[in-house]
Design an enzyme around this catalytic site. Structure first.
Site, PDB file in Angstrom:
ATOM      1  N   ASP A 138     -40.319   7.328  94.078  1.00 47.23           N
ATOM      2  CA  ASP A 138     -40.737   6.233  93.200  1.00 47.23           C
ATOM      3  C   ASP A 138     -39.726   5.087  93.325  1.00 47.23           C
ATOM      4  O   ASP A 138     -38.515   5.303  93.360  1.00 47.23           O
ATOM      5  CB  ASP A 138     -40.792   6.726  91.748  1.00 47.23           C
ATOM      6  CG  ASP A 138     -41.536   5.759  90.844  1.00 47.23           C
ATOM      7  OD1 ASP A 138     -42.630   6.108  90.367  1.00 47.23           O
ATOM      8  OD2 ASP A 138     -41.016   4.636  90.612  1.00 47.23           O
ATOM      9  N   ILE A 139     -40.243   3.876  93.378  1.00 48.71           N
ATOM     10  CA  ILE A 139     -39.390   2.704  93.550  1.00 48.71           C
ATOM     11  C   ILE A 139     -38.530   2.432  92.310  1.00 48.71           C
ATOM     12  O   ILE A 139     -37.470   1.800  92.407  1.00 48.71           O
ATOM     13  CB  ILE A 139     -40.254   1.470  93.925  1.00 48.71           C
ATOM     14  CG1 ILE A 139     -39.429   0.429  94.661  1.00 48.71           C
ATOM     15  CG2 ILE A 139     -40.957   0.884  92.716  1.00 48.71           C
ATOM     16  CD1 ILE A 139     -40.278  -0.657  95.324  1.00 48.71           C
ATOM     17  N   ASN A 168     -50.367   9.448  84.660  1.00 48.41           N
ATOM     18  CA  ASN A 168     -50.784   8.406  83.723  1.00 48.41           C
ATOM     19  C   ASN A 168     -52.209   7.987  84.083  1.00 48.41           C
ATOM     20  O   ASN A 168     -52.515   7.756  85.258  1.00 48.41           O
ATOM     21  CB  ASN A 168     -49.843   7.208  83.808  1.00 48.41           C
ATOM     22  CG  ASN A 168     -48.446   7.543  83.334  1.00 48.41           C
ATOM     23  OD1 ASN A 168     -48.277   8.328  82.407  1.00 48.41           O
ATOM     24  ND2 ASN A 168     -47.447   6.983  83.981  1.00 48.41           N
ATOM     25  N   GLU A 185     -50.194   1.992  85.846  1.00 44.93           N
ATOM     26  CA  GLU A 185     -49.929   0.669  86.431  1.00 44.93           C
ATOM     27  C   GLU A 185     -50.573   0.514  87.806  1.00 44.93           C
ATOM     28  O   GLU A 185     -51.029  -0.564  88.164  1.00 44.93           O
ATOM     29  CB  GLU A 185     -48.414   0.436  86.550  1.00 44.93           C
ATOM     30  CG  GLU A 185     -47.713   0.342  85.204  1.00 44.93           C
ATOM     31  CD  GLU A 185     -46.201   0.306  85.347  1.00 44.93           C
ATOM     32  OE1 GLU A 185     -45.695   0.299  86.493  1.00 44.93           O
ATOM     33  OE2 GLU A 185     -45.528   0.304  84.308  1.00 44.93           O
ATOM     34  N   VAL A 186     -50.552   1.583  88.576  1.00 45.53           N
ATOM     35  CA  VAL A 186     -51.127   1.542  89.925  1.00 45.53           C
ATOM     36  C   VAL A 186     -52.405   2.382  89.923  1.00 45.53           C
ATOM     37  O   VAL A 186     -52.360   3.592  89.642  1.00 45.53           O
ATOM     38  CB  VAL A 186     -50.131   2.079  90.974  1.00 45.53           C
ATOM     39  CG1 VAL A 186     -50.773   2.084  92.356  1.00 45.53           C
ATOM     40  CG2 VAL A 186     -48.854   1.244  90.987  1.00 45.53           C
ATOM     41  N   HIS A 230     -52.053   9.240  91.283  1.00 44.93           N
ATOM     42  CA  HIS A 230     -50.738   9.715  91.722  1.00 44.93           C
ATOM     43  C   HIS A 230     -50.143  10.622  90.672  1.00 44.93           C
ATOM     44  O   HIS A 230     -50.333  10.431  89.474  1.00 44.93           O
ATOM     45  CB  HIS A 230     -49.790   8.546  92.020  1.00 44.93           C
ATOM     46  CG  HIS A 230     -49.647   7.572  90.900  1.00 44.93           C
ATOM     47  ND1 HIS A 230     -50.578   6.597  90.640  1.00 44.93           N
ATOM     48  CD2 HIS A 230     -48.678   7.422  89.961  1.00 44.93           C
ATOM     49  CE1 HIS A 230     -50.185   5.879  89.595  1.00 44.93           C
ATOM     50  NE2 HIS A 230     -49.040   6.371  89.157  1.00 44.93           N
ATOM     51  N   HIS A 243     -46.631  12.007  89.214  1.00 46.51           N
ATOM     52  CA  HIS A 243     -45.178  11.852  89.159  1.00 46.51           C
ATOM     53  C   HIS A 243     -44.533  13.236  89.100  1.00 46.51           C
ATOM     54  O   HIS A 243     -44.970  14.092  88.326  1.00 46.51           O
ATOM     55  CB  HIS A 243     -44.743  11.117  87.885  1.00 46.51           C
ATOM     56  CG  HIS A 243     -45.184   9.697  87.780  1.00 46.51           C
ATOM     57  ND1 HIS A 243     -44.339   8.637  88.029  1.00 46.51           N
ATOM     58  CD2 HIS A 243     -46.364   9.148  87.424  1.00 46.51           C
ATOM     59  CE1 HIS A 243     -44.981   7.505  87.826  1.00 46.51           C
ATOM     60  NE2 HIS A 243     -46.213   7.779  87.451  1.00 46.51           N
TER      61      HIS A 243
HETATM   62  P1  DGP Z   1     -47.947   4.564  86.795  1.00 46.87           P
HETATM   63  O1  DGP Z   1     -49.126   3.866  87.422  1.00 46.87           O
HETATM   64  O2  DGP Z   1     -47.552   3.983  85.479  1.00 46.87           O
HETATM   65  O3  DGP Z   1     -48.153   6.062  86.677  1.00 46.87           O
HETATM   66  O4  DGP Z   1     -46.668   4.368  87.719  1.00 46.87           O
HETATM   67  C1  DGP Z   1     -46.690   3.790  88.985  1.00 46.87           C
HETATM   68  C2  DGP Z   1     -45.365   4.096  89.627  1.00 46.87           C
HETATM   69  O5  DGP Z   1     -45.410   3.615  90.947  1.00 46.87           O
HETATM   70  C3  DGP Z   1     -44.157   3.447  88.950  1.00 46.87           C
HETATM   71  O6  DGP Z   1     -43.276   4.475  88.500  1.00 46.87           O
HETATM   72  C4  DGP Z   1     -43.489   2.626  90.040  1.00 46.87           C
HETATM   73  C5  DGP Z   1     -44.139   3.118  91.305  1.00 46.87           C
HETATM   74  N1  DGP Z   1     -44.375   2.081  92.283  1.00 46.87           N
HETATM   75  C6  DGP Z   1     -45.074   0.942  92.116  1.00 46.87           C
HETATM   76  N2  DGP Z   1     -45.095   0.226  93.245  1.00 46.87           N
HETATM   77  C7  DGP Z   1     -44.421   0.941  94.167  1.00 46.87           C
HETATM   78  C8  DGP Z   1     -44.106   0.732  95.545  1.00 46.87           C
HETATM   79  O7  DGP Z   1     -44.475  -0.263  96.168  1.00 46.87           O
HETATM   80  N3  DGP Z   1     -43.367   1.698  96.152  1.00 46.87           N
HETATM   81  C9  DGP Z   1     -42.958   2.820  95.506  1.00 46.87           C
HETATM   82  N4  DGP Z   1     -42.239   3.702  96.202  1.00 46.87           N
HETATM   83  N5  DGP Z   1     -43.237   3.059  94.217  1.00 46.87           N
HETATM   84  C10 DGP Z   1     -43.964   2.123  93.555  1.00 46.87           C
END
Ligand code: DGP
Length: 116
Positions: free
Chosen positions: A32-33, A88, A96-97, A101, A103
């Site tokens: 995770d970024i 989520n 958010e994305v 996915h 975690h």
């Molecule tokens: P969520 O949709 O809230 O479950 O979390 C999305 C997660 O994705 C968040 O913890 C940050 C991660 N993330 C978002 N953009 C990128 C990216 O471009 N690269 C990586 N490695 N992680 C990302």
């Protein structure tokens, strides 16, 4: 099937960089970024499924494969003492994305930030 506007589809296709820890023909895992724990990686299907809301009976084998892979990858990443899994889902789930996915968070506690 992939979505050309989805960042995780772009990561799966190698069009955006990521720190990959696992990949096969159906799944991909990468760090995770914005890590919320000493170990924090995401496991995604290559298939663009927007969220858990969009899962149906046809996805059963894929989801089972994802869950089976989690403990192996968690151990490989150093989570021998346990880990937390989060999916989520939707606006009120804090997603958010919009590409399904999972975690996986672990490592020595206390963690610095609140997990997602
Ligand atoms: P969520 O949709 O809230 O479950 O979390 C999305 C997660 O994705 C968040 O913890 C940050 C991660 N993330 C978002 N953009 C990128 C990216 O471009 N690269 C990586 N490695 N992680 C990302």
């Amino acid at each position: 099937m992939s979505d050309p506007d989805c960042i995780f589809c772009k990561i799966a296709a190698g069009q955006l960089p990521s720190n990959r820890i696992y990949e096969d023909d159906e799944l991909l895992a990468f760090h995770d970024i914005h890590p919320a724990a000493p170990v924090h990686f995401l496991l995604i299907p290559r298939l663009h499924i927007p969220s858990l809301f969009d899962v149906d009976a046809g996805h059963g084998a894929l989801l089972g494969k994802m869950l089976q892979l989690v403990p192996r990858l968690a151990r490989e990443q150093g989570c021998e003492d346990g880990f937390r899994t989060v999916i989520n889902t939707g606006r009120n789930g804090g997603q958010e994305v919009y590409h399904l996915h999972l975690h996986v968070m672990g490592g020595p506690r206390p963690w610095k930030k609140q997990a997602p």
